[in-house]
Design a protein around this motif. Structure first.
Motif, short mmCIF file in Angstrom:
data_model
loop_
_atom_site.label_atom_id
_atom_site.label_comp_id
_atom_site.label_asym_id
_atom_site.label_seq_id
_atom_site.Cartn_x
_atom_site.Cartn_y
_atom_site.Cartn_z
N GLN A 28 -4.41 7.72 -0.35
CA GLN A 28 -4.42 6.23 -0.63
C GLN A 28 -2.67 6.06 -0.41
O GLN A 28 -2.31 4.85 0.03
CB GLN A 28 -4.79 6.00 -2.19
CG GLN A 28 -4.84 4.59 -2.56
CD GLN A 28 -5.20 4.33 -3.92
OE1 GLN A 28 -5.75 5.34 -4.68
NE2 GLN A 28 -4.96 3.35 -4.52
N SER A 29 -1.89 6.98 -1.02
CA SER A 29 -0.75 6.75 -0.68
C SER A 29 0.05 6.59 0.47
O SER A 29 0.69 5.78 0.92
CB SER A 29 0.16 7.80 -1.65
OG SER A 29 1.62 7.70 -1.71
N VAL A 30 -0.31 7.73 1.43
CA VAL A 30 0.06 7.78 2.86
C VAL A 30 -0.40 6.49 3.64
O VAL A 30 0.29 6.12 4.34
CB VAL A 30 -0.50 9.12 3.15
CG1 VAL A 30 -0.14 9.21 4.83
CG2 VAL A 30 0.01 10.43 2.48
N SER A 31 -1.50 6.22 3.34
CA SER A 31 -1.95 4.77 4.00
C SER A 31 -1.07 3.76 3.85
O SER A 31 -0.94 2.84 5.27
CB SER A 31 -3.54 4.61 3.70
OG SER A 31 -3.40 3.86 2.58
N MET A 32 -0.42 3.62 2.95
CA MET A 32 0.27 2.58 2.68
C MET A 32 1.55 2.52 3.79
O MET A 32 2.33 1.39 3.84
CB MET A 32 1.07 2.38 1.49
CG MET A 32 -0.30 1.85 0.12
SD MET A 32 -0.99 0.34 0.53
CE MET A 32 0.34 -0.65 -0.29
N ASP A 33 1.85 3.43 4.31
CA ASP A 33 3.00 3.57 5.33
C ASP A 33 2.70 2.82 6.56
O ASP A 33 3.50 2.66 7.49
CB ASP A 33 3.41 5.10 5.48
CG ASP A 33 3.89 5.95 4.60
OD1 ASP A 33 4.51 5.04 3.64
OD2 ASP A 33 4.05 7.14 4.25
N ALA A 219 -3.25 5.41 10.65
CA ALA A 219 -3.72 5.88 9.37
C ALA A 219 -5.24 6.27 9.36
O ALA A 219 -5.85 6.33 8.35
CB ALA A 219 -3.52 4.56 8.17
N LYS A 220 -5.67 6.91 10.32
CA LYS A 220 -7.20 7.35 10.51
C LYS A 220 -7.27 8.49 9.68
O LYS A 220 -8.68 8.33 9.17
CB LYS A 220 -7.36 7.28 12.07
CG LYS A 220 -6.64 8.59 12.72
CD LYS A 220 -7.21 8.57 13.92
CE LYS A 220 -6.34 9.93 14.74
NZ LYS A 220 -5.10 9.82 14.93
N VAL A 221 -6.52 9.42 9.48
CA VAL A 221 -7.09 10.57 8.70
C VAL A 221 -7.29 10.24 6.99
O VAL A 221 -8.16 10.29 6.52
CB VAL A 221 -5.84 11.69 8.61
CG1 VAL A 221 -6.21 12.76 7.87
CG2 VAL A 221 -5.97 12.12 10.24
N PRO A 222 -6.13 9.44 6.84
CA PRO A 222 -6.49 8.86 5.16
C PRO A 222 -7.48 8.06 4.89
O PRO A 222 -8.27 7.89 4.02
CB PRO A 222 -5.05 8.41 4.68
CG PRO A 222 -4.12 8.28 6.11
CD PRO A 222 -4.96 9.10 6.82
N ILE A 223 -7.66 6.94 6.11
CA ILE A 223 -8.63 6.07 5.87
C ILE A 223 -10.00 6.84 5.98
O ILE A 223 -10.82 6.46 5.20
CB ILE A 223 -8.45 5.05 7.04
CG1 ILE A 223 -7.32 4.09 6.62
CG2 ILE A 223 -9.96 4.56 7.32
CD1 ILE A 223 -7.10 3.04 8.02
N LEU A 224 -10.23 7.88 6.76
CA LEU A 224 -11.55 8.54 6.71
C LEU A 224 -11.80 9.11 5.79
O LEU A 224 -12.87 9.14 5.27
CB LEU A 224 -11.49 9.31 8.24
CG LEU A 224 -11.74 8.71 9.65
CD1 LEU A 224 -11.43 9.69 10.75
CD2 LEU A 224 -13.18 7.90 9.71
N TYR A 225 -10.90 9.97 5.12
CA TYR A 225 -11.31 10.67 3.82
C TYR A 225 -11.51 9.72 2.80
O TYR A 225 -12.44 9.93 2.18
CB TYR A 225 -9.86 11.59 3.49
CG TYR A 225 -10.11 12.11 2.08
CD1 TYR A 225 -10.79 13.57 2.48
CD2 TYR A 225 -9.76 11.61 0.90
CE1 TYR A 225 -10.91 14.35 1.08
CE2 TYR A 225 -10.22 12.34 -0.08
CZ TYR A 225 -10.68 13.54 -0.07
OH TYR A 225 -11.12 14.16 -1.37
N MET A 229 -15.30 10.39 2.05
CA MET A 229 -15.28 11.09 0.99
C MET A 229 -15.23 10.23 -0.35
O MET A 229 -15.99 10.32 -1.21
CB MET A 229 -14.36 12.03 0.86
CG MET A 229 -14.57 13.16 2.17
SD MET A 229 -16.00 14.13 2.12
CE MET A 229 -15.69 15.00 0.40
N SER A 230 -14.14 9.44 -0.63
CA SER A 230 -13.83 8.95 -1.81
C SER A 230 -14.96 7.64 -2.17
O SER A 230 -15.23 7.66 -3.22
CB SER A 230 -12.42 8.20 -1.81
OG SER A 230 -12.12 7.58 -3.06
N CYS A 231 -15.07 6.85 -1.01
CA CYS A 231 -16.33 5.77 -0.82
C CYS A 231 -17.59 6.43 -0.88
O CYS A 231 -18.30 6.28 -1.85
CB CYS A 231 -15.94 4.64 0.07
SG CYS A 231 -14.40 3.66 -0.38
#
Length: 300
Positions: A28-33, A219-225, A229-231
């Motif tokens: 969630q934090s990394v994606s905001m970059d 941001a594909k890796v944090p979005i996919l996780y 996984m999270s959703c």
């Protein structure tokens, strides 16, 4: 015997949910970059809905379609829409609140749903034993030690206010799931809530953030996780795991998300834990165990 195994199984499902959410904090934090908050929540929730379609199809082959009446379908859609609206509001308030406050404060305030849930439950005539109230207080003490550094002020600013609203909304989300999960198919309701949340988050994303494919791919890796996984996995486990569980006990287990995020930072990113933080983790785990102990409950 079977009756006792259900709460244990559900508790483990909720613990797995908290674990996935705790690790997802990094994503969630990394994606905001790379992309805006509304864009992130829109894309992750749409991916979460898509990820559940094969599961729904697979389960549908083993169940008779005639089992579901028009009334059941109406309840399912109503539950999915209500959960989706609350999830959209809560996750976006959290996403933007984190921008204006420290991660520690955001984690502490968000996890305050463990006290908000039983307080709201009082007005809904949901009783809690003294053991659970003691567990709630222990958890809050643990979260304080875990998330807030000594001598740090706790003034309520813009970020803290946004995250506090998020905590109230997550409390309502837990109580709405508690109402609908025994009545409907949890996986289908989860899919509907993600679709609703994704669409509602997408509208302000298009209006205010101008999302582009390059940023989303970056941001594909944090979005996919976060999406799969999270959703797709974790929120579905929450709905399935909350079936038949006291919502206050469920919120206590889910609050371990904050504790697990700190442990994940230690194990994955090499961030050391202070003695104060370790003691906070111990208090939180103790609170969860206390809440699970058999209790005399003559009036359910």
């Amino acid at each position: 015997m079977k009756k006792e195994s259900v709460p244990v199984r559900n508790s483990l499902l909720l613990l797995l949910t908290a674990t996935i959410w705790g690790v997802a904090f990094v994503a969630q934090s990394v994606s905001m970059d790379y992309i805006g908050g509304f864009t992130f929540n829109a894309v992750r929730n749409i991916i979460g809905a898509i990820a559940l379609l094969p599961v729904i199809w697979g389960l549908g082959k083993t169940r008779s379609a005639s089992e579901q009446t028009p009334s059941d379908r109406k309840t399912l859609i109503t539950g999915g829409i209500c959960c989706g609206i609350l999830l959209c509001l809560a996750s976006n308030f959290q996403q933007f609140g984190i921008k204006y406050t420290t991660v520690g404060k955001a984690g502490f305030i968000t996890a305050c749903y463990i006290i908000i849930v039983p307080v709201i439950g009082i007005f809904l005539k949901k009783k809690c034993s003294p053991f659970i109230w003691i567990a709630v207080i222990l958890s809050l003490c643990g979260l304080y030690l875990l998330c807030l550094t000594p001598g740090e002020g706790f003034a309520i600013g813009k970020g803290e206010l946004l995250v506090l609203i998020c905590a109230v909304l997550f409390s309502l989300h837990i109580l709405v799931i508690d109402h609908f999960s025994p009545l409907v198919d949890g996986v289908k309701m989860s899919c509907i809530q993600f679709l609703v949340c994704g669409i509602l988050s997408g509208l302000p994303a298009l209006l205010f953030e101008s999302p582009d494919l390059a940023g989303i791919l970056a941001a594909k890796v944090p979005i996919l996780y976060a999406g799969v996984m999270s959703c797709g996995v974790a929120y579905t486990l929450q709905i399935v795991g909350q079936k038949g569980m006291n919502p206050t006990v469920a919120s206590l287990i889910l609050s371990l998300e904050s504790c697990i995020s700190v442990l994940a930072g230690w194990l994955i990113l090499g961030q050391n834990l202070s003695g104060r933080e370790i003691f906070g983790c111990v208090l939180m785990f103790g609170a969860i165990i206390l809440a699970q102990l058999p209790q005399k409950n003559p009036a359910a």
